[in-house]
Design an enzyme around this catalytic site. Structure first.
Site, PDB file in Angstrom:
ATOM      1  N   LYS A   1       0.576  -1.405   0.195  1.00  0.00           N
ATOM      2  CA  LYS A   1      -0.321   0.234  -0.090  1.00  0.00           C
ATOM      3  C   LYS A   1       1.030   1.119   0.427  1.00  0.00           C
ATOM      4  CE  LYS A   1      -1.817   1.122   3.872  1.00  0.00           C
ATOM      5  NZ  LYS A   1      -0.928   2.785   4.517  1.00  0.00           N
ATOM      6  N   ASN A   2       2.225   1.277   0.990  1.00  0.00           N
ATOM      7  CA  ASN A   2       2.051   2.819   1.207  1.00  0.00           C
ATOM      8  C   ASN A   2       4.059   2.879  -0.359  1.00  0.00           C
ATOM      9  OD1 ASN A   2       1.255   3.001   3.456  1.00  0.00           O
ATOM     10  ND2 ASN A   2       2.922   2.294   4.477  1.00  0.00           N
TER      11      ASN A   2
ATOM     12  N   ARG B   1      -4.862  10.411   5.350  1.00  0.00           N
ATOM     13  CA  ARG B   1      -3.943  11.554   4.853  1.00  0.00           C
ATOM     14  C   ARG B   1      -2.610  11.574   3.916  1.00  0.00           C
ATOM     15  NH1 ARG B   1      -2.934  12.990   9.196  1.00  0.00           N
ATOM     16  NH2 ARG B   1      -1.066  14.325   9.005  1.00  0.00           N
TER      17      ARG B   1
ATOM     18  N   CYS C   1      -4.347  12.506  14.073  1.00  0.00           N
ATOM     19  CA  CYS C   1      -4.736  11.220  13.178  1.00  0.00           C
ATOM     20  C   CYS C   1      -4.651  10.608  14.390  1.00  0.00           C
ATOM     21  CB  CYS C   1      -3.451  11.084  12.236  1.00  0.00           C
ATOM     22  SG  CYS C   1      -2.871   9.071  12.545  1.00  0.00           S
TER      23      CYS C   1
ATOM     24  N   ILE D   1       2.337  18.315   9.238  1.00  0.00           N
ATOM     25  CA  ILE D   1       3.262  18.250   7.134  1.00  0.00           C
ATOM     26  C   ILE D   1       4.368  19.319   7.240  1.00  0.00           C
ATOM     27  CG2 ILE D   1       1.431  16.885   5.881  1.00  0.00           C
ATOM     28  CD1 ILE D   1       0.401  18.923   5.245  1.00  0.00           C
TER      29      ILE D   1
ATOM     30  N   LEU E   1       7.477  19.568   6.769  1.00  0.00           N
ATOM     31  CA  LEU E   1       8.445  19.292   6.322  1.00  0.00           C
ATOM     32  C   LEU E   1       8.703  19.086   5.350  1.00  0.00           C
ATOM     33  CD1 LEU E   1       9.858  17.012   8.556  1.00  0.00           C
ATOM     34  CD2 LEU E   1      11.211  18.568   8.994  1.00  0.00           C
TER      35      LEU E   1
ATOM     36  N   ASP F   1       4.960   0.196  11.622  1.00  0.00           N
ATOM     37  CA  ASP F   1       3.695  -0.250  11.873  1.00  0.00           C
ATOM     38  C   ASP F   1       4.009  -1.967  11.548  1.00  0.00           C
ATOM     39  OD1 ASP F   1       3.919   1.494   8.129  1.00  0.00           O
ATOM     40  OD2 ASP F   1       3.094   1.819  10.134  1.00  0.00           O
TER      41      ASP F   1
ATOM     42  N   ILE G   1       8.473   6.200  16.806  1.00  0.00           N
ATOM     43  CA  ILE G   1       8.353   7.145  15.501  1.00  0.00           C
ATOM     44  C   ILE G   1       7.162   8.281  15.821  1.00  0.00           C
ATOM     45  CG2 ILE G   1       7.441   7.274  13.109  1.00  0.00           C
ATOM     46  CD1 ILE G   1      10.028   6.390  14.038  1.00  0.00           C
TER      47      ILE G   1
HETATM   48  C1  EPZ Z   1       4.971   6.636   6.450  1.00  0.00           C
HETATM   49  O1  EPZ Z   1       3.518   7.756   6.797  1.00  0.00           O
HETATM   50  C2  EPZ Z   1       4.129   5.446   6.240  1.00  0.00           C
HETATM   51  N1  EPZ Z   1       2.471   6.494   5.585  1.00  0.00           N
HETATM   52  C3  EPZ Z   1       3.236   5.236   7.430  1.00  0.00           C
HETATM   53  O2  EPZ Z   1       2.315   4.233   7.294  1.00  0.00           O
HETATM   54  C4  EPZ Z   1       4.104   5.148   8.604  1.00  0.00           C
HETATM   55  O3  EPZ Z   1       4.026   3.960  10.012  1.00  0.00           O
HETATM   56  C5  EPZ Z   1       5.050   5.702   8.571  1.00  0.00           C
HETATM   57  O4  EPZ Z   1       5.887   6.813   7.251  1.00  0.00           O
HETATM   58  C6  EPZ Z   1       6.525   5.882   9.648  1.00  0.00           C
HETATM   59  O5  EPZ Z   1       7.072   4.754   9.123  1.00  0.00           O
HETATM   60  C7  EPZ Z   1       2.953   6.064   4.297  1.00  0.00           C
HETATM   61  O6  EPZ Z   1       3.931   5.646   3.721  1.00  0.00           O
HETATM   62  C8  EPZ Z   1       1.926   6.137   3.300  1.00  0.00           C
HETATM   63  P1  EPZ Z   1       6.903  10.375   8.394  1.00  0.00           P
HETATM   64  P2  EPZ Z   1       3.955   9.365   6.674  1.00  0.00           P
HETATM   65  O7  EPZ Z   1       6.028  11.305   7.732  1.00  0.00           O
HETATM   66  O8  EPZ Z   1       4.822   9.206   6.024  1.00  0.00           O
HETATM   67  C9  EPZ Z   1       6.507  13.476  12.203  1.00  0.00           C
HETATM   68  C10 EPZ Z   1       0.757   3.050   7.672  1.00  0.00           C
HETATM   69  O9  EPZ Z   1       0.240   1.972   8.643  1.00  0.00           O
HETATM   70  N2  EPZ Z   1       7.018  14.719  10.616  1.00  0.00           N
HETATM   71  O10 EPZ Z   1       7.633   9.403   8.264  1.00  0.00           O
HETATM   72  O11 EPZ Z   1       2.691  10.259   7.320  1.00  0.00           O
HETATM   73  C11 EPZ Z   1       5.348  12.621  11.953  1.00  0.00           C
HETATM   74  O12 EPZ Z   1       4.580  13.332  12.882  1.00  0.00           O
HETATM   75  C12 EPZ Z   1       1.106   4.232   8.094  1.00  0.00           C
HETATM   76  O13 EPZ Z   1       1.033   2.125   6.721  1.00  0.00           O
HETATM   77  C13 EPZ Z   1       6.772  15.639  10.658  1.00  0.00           C
HETATM   78  O14 EPZ Z   1       7.016  16.021  12.223  1.00  0.00           O
HETATM   79  O15 EPZ Z   1       5.486   9.555   8.358  1.00  0.00           O
HETATM   80  C14 EPZ Z   1       6.296  11.834  12.903  1.00  0.00           C
HETATM   81  O16 EPZ Z   1       6.342  11.607  14.410  1.00  0.00           O
HETATM   82  C15 EPZ Z   1       0.663   4.791   9.227  1.00  0.00           C
HETATM   83  N3  EPZ Z   1       6.996  16.689   9.749  1.00  0.00           N
HETATM   84  C16 EPZ Z   1       7.188  11.164  11.937  1.00  0.00           C
HETATM   85  O17 EPZ Z   1       7.780  12.437  12.004  1.00  0.00           O
HETATM   86  C17 EPZ Z   1       6.806  16.393   8.659  1.00  0.00           C
HETATM   87  O18 EPZ Z   1       5.910  17.416   7.374  1.00  0.00           O
HETATM   88  C18 EPZ Z   1       7.407  10.055  11.191  1.00  0.00           C
HETATM   89  O19 EPZ Z   1       6.683  10.318  10.044  1.00  0.00           O
HETATM   90  C19 EPZ Z   1       6.335  14.893   8.297  1.00  0.00           C
HETATM   91  C20 EPZ Z   1       6.499  13.703   9.629  1.00  0.00           C
END
Ligand code: EPZ
Length: 430
Positions: A22-23, A96, A120, A127, A129, A316, A338
């Site tokens: 999916k990801n 999201r 969430c 978002i 970053l 995950d 995370i």
């Molecule tokens: C991806 O989410 C995955 N989703 C998530 O899978 C997964 O849990 C996550 O990466 C971590 O591995 C998809 O790929 C669609 P991040 P993402 O940005 O990209 C913080 C599932 O179960 N952050 O790597 O949204 C954030 O809050 C899902 O399939 C900021 O602060 O995760 C988190 O604490 C759930 N600012 C950390 O970084 C930002 O602009 C990592 O988030 C972006 C992120």
């Protein structure tokens, strides 16, 4: 509000075919917005998040067709014209990952209007970053009425160091930079296999990218991108979930169509706990000629886990691992680094008899315990998988509510489980 009725205590036995990730599929679908030509994607899982992303692309004006084929599903997308560069709140609030259209829209059309995803269950998940990266590429970004509005004549290359590792942030900016003017350097990037898979698709579309899969990615912008055909990688989280399924039920499974190298941390942790897992060669002519064989023999050894960015133990898989830790002798300490609120499943597991003490981002699971069937409620995608796994191991019946969460990321999981001996039934409200 579908529910699962599970009659537990049966070992899972047999073969399971793992679907596409999916990801990896979600960013690949967003990447189709970067060209007016056809993008053909194979091994697409028919899960709700994919259907939501498809609705979003269709709503913006793209054409798409999803068709079952021997190995998963084929999705054809053509974004000839995108008159409306808006990702509406109604769709973004469901998923999201819709934010992944932001980079491609700004890069190709110089404009994007994307609803802010909002809160969430597992964390704040801002978002910032993503937006900072787009600003570094010259876009003007504002937030009005709950929407991100980004504008630019043409993106200009830049040097971007992500303050912290972000998977979809890396993907969004990599896609944007593919059409920017000049060479962009991204640092402190996510190195998840899904990021590498997206880069593989972009290269097939004519992008010029080096270093995907490492923390530094170099992207030389090109004038335009063309169509391509790509098979997305197998879902390492679905595979990990079934590995735990065999372990927690004391079963024996062979998982087909997986990529073992993407599961190293999960396999290592399960082996540390005493689960027997082997890579086996399969004679299949599929692109994925490896399979994983897993034998479960509870109880297991307690083993601590700390979730980390790839190649560390994936967040995950944390909830599924917590379910297994209830069947381990001793105390397993689980640290979630995370997301700040990803232990909602712990209280539901406790309803089934688990002994779990949560303290902020740390949970201590004591075992082994005898799980007994109960009514439980899912709060998010992976939490629901954890409850289904516990239900499979528990004595008696469990009723898992809100399984719409699990449908977001697992394709007809109850059918796959039934084929390997589980007693699980979907109860639809209707
Ligand atoms: C991806 O989410 C995955 N989703 C998530 O899978 C997964 O849990 C996550 O990466 C971590 O591995 C998809 O790929 C669609 P991040 P993402 O940005 O990209 C913080 C599932 O179960 N952050 O790597 O949204 C954030 O809050 C899902 O399939 C900021 O602060 O995760 C988190 O604490 C759930 N600012 C950390 O970084 C930002 O602009 C990592 O988030 C972006 C992120």
């Amino acid at each position: 509000m579908d529910r699962f009725l599970i009659d537990g205590g049966r070992p899972l036995e047999g073969r399971v075919t793992i679907g596409g990730a999916k990801n990896a599929a979600l960013p690949a679908m967003a990447a189709a917005l970067l060209t007016d030509k056809r993008v053909v994607l194979h091994n697409i899982p028919r899960v709700r998040d994919i259907l939501t992303m498809r609705s979003l692309l269709d709503e913006m004006g793209a054409d798409s067709a999803l068709k079952h084929e021997r190995e998963g599903n084929r999705l054809v997308i053509q974004a000839r014209k995108i008159p409306d560069q808006t990702a509406p709140y109604e769709l973004v609030k469901q998923m999201r990952a819709s934010v992944l259209v932001l980079g491609p829209l700004v890069a190709r059309f110089g404009h994007a209007r994307v609803s802010l995803p909002g809160g969430c269950a597992i964390g704040a998940r801002p978002i910032n970053l993503h937006l900072k990266g787009l600003e570094k590429l010259g876009a003007t970004v504002s937030i009005e009425h709950g929407y991100v509005e980004a504008r630019v004549d043409r993106l200009m290359a830049g040097q971007i160091h992500f303050d912290s590792v972000t998977v979809t942030g890396t993907e969004n900016i990599m896609m944007a930079a593919a059409l920017a003017d000049g060479t962009t350097l991204l640092e402190n990037c996510a190195i998840e296999p899904e990021v590498e898979d997206l880069a593989a698709l972009l290269l097939k579309m004519g992008a010029d990218i080096e270093g995907a899969g490492t923390s530094a990615i170099r992207i030389r912008g090109v004038g335009r991108l063309h169509g391509a055909e790509h098979t997305v990688i197998p879902d390492r989280i679905e595979a990990g979930t079934f590995l735990v399924g065999a372990a927690i039920t004391g079963g024996h499974l062979v998982l087909d169509r997986i990529e073992p190298r993407n599961l190293t941390a999960v396999v290592a942790k399960l082996a540390e706990a005493g689960v027997e897992i082997n890579v086996v060669e399969t004679a299949s002519d599929s692109t994925q000629s490896h399979a994983l064989e897993v034998r479960g023999r509870p109880p297991y050894r307690a083993a601590d886990v700390v979730t980390q960015e790839y190649p560390g133990f994936p967040t995950d898989m944390q909830a599924q691992y917590m379910a297994l830790a209830t069947q381990a002798a001793g105390s397993s300490v689980i640290t979630e680094t995370i997301f700040e609120n990803r232990f909602l499943h712990a209280l539901e597991l406790a309803r089934m008899g688990a002994d779990i003490a949560v303290d902020g981002r740390r949970a201590v699971v004591r075992g082994p315990v005898r799980l007994s069937g109960a009514n439980v409620q899912a709060s998010d995608l992976r939490a629901s998988a954890s409850l289904v796994l516990a239900g499979l191991a528990a004595e008696g019946e469990s009723l898992v509510d809100r399984v719409y969460h699990i449908d977001r990321g697992y394709e007809r999981i109850e059918e796959k489980l039934t084929r390997v001996g589980a007693k699980i039934r979907r109860i639809s409200e209707s």
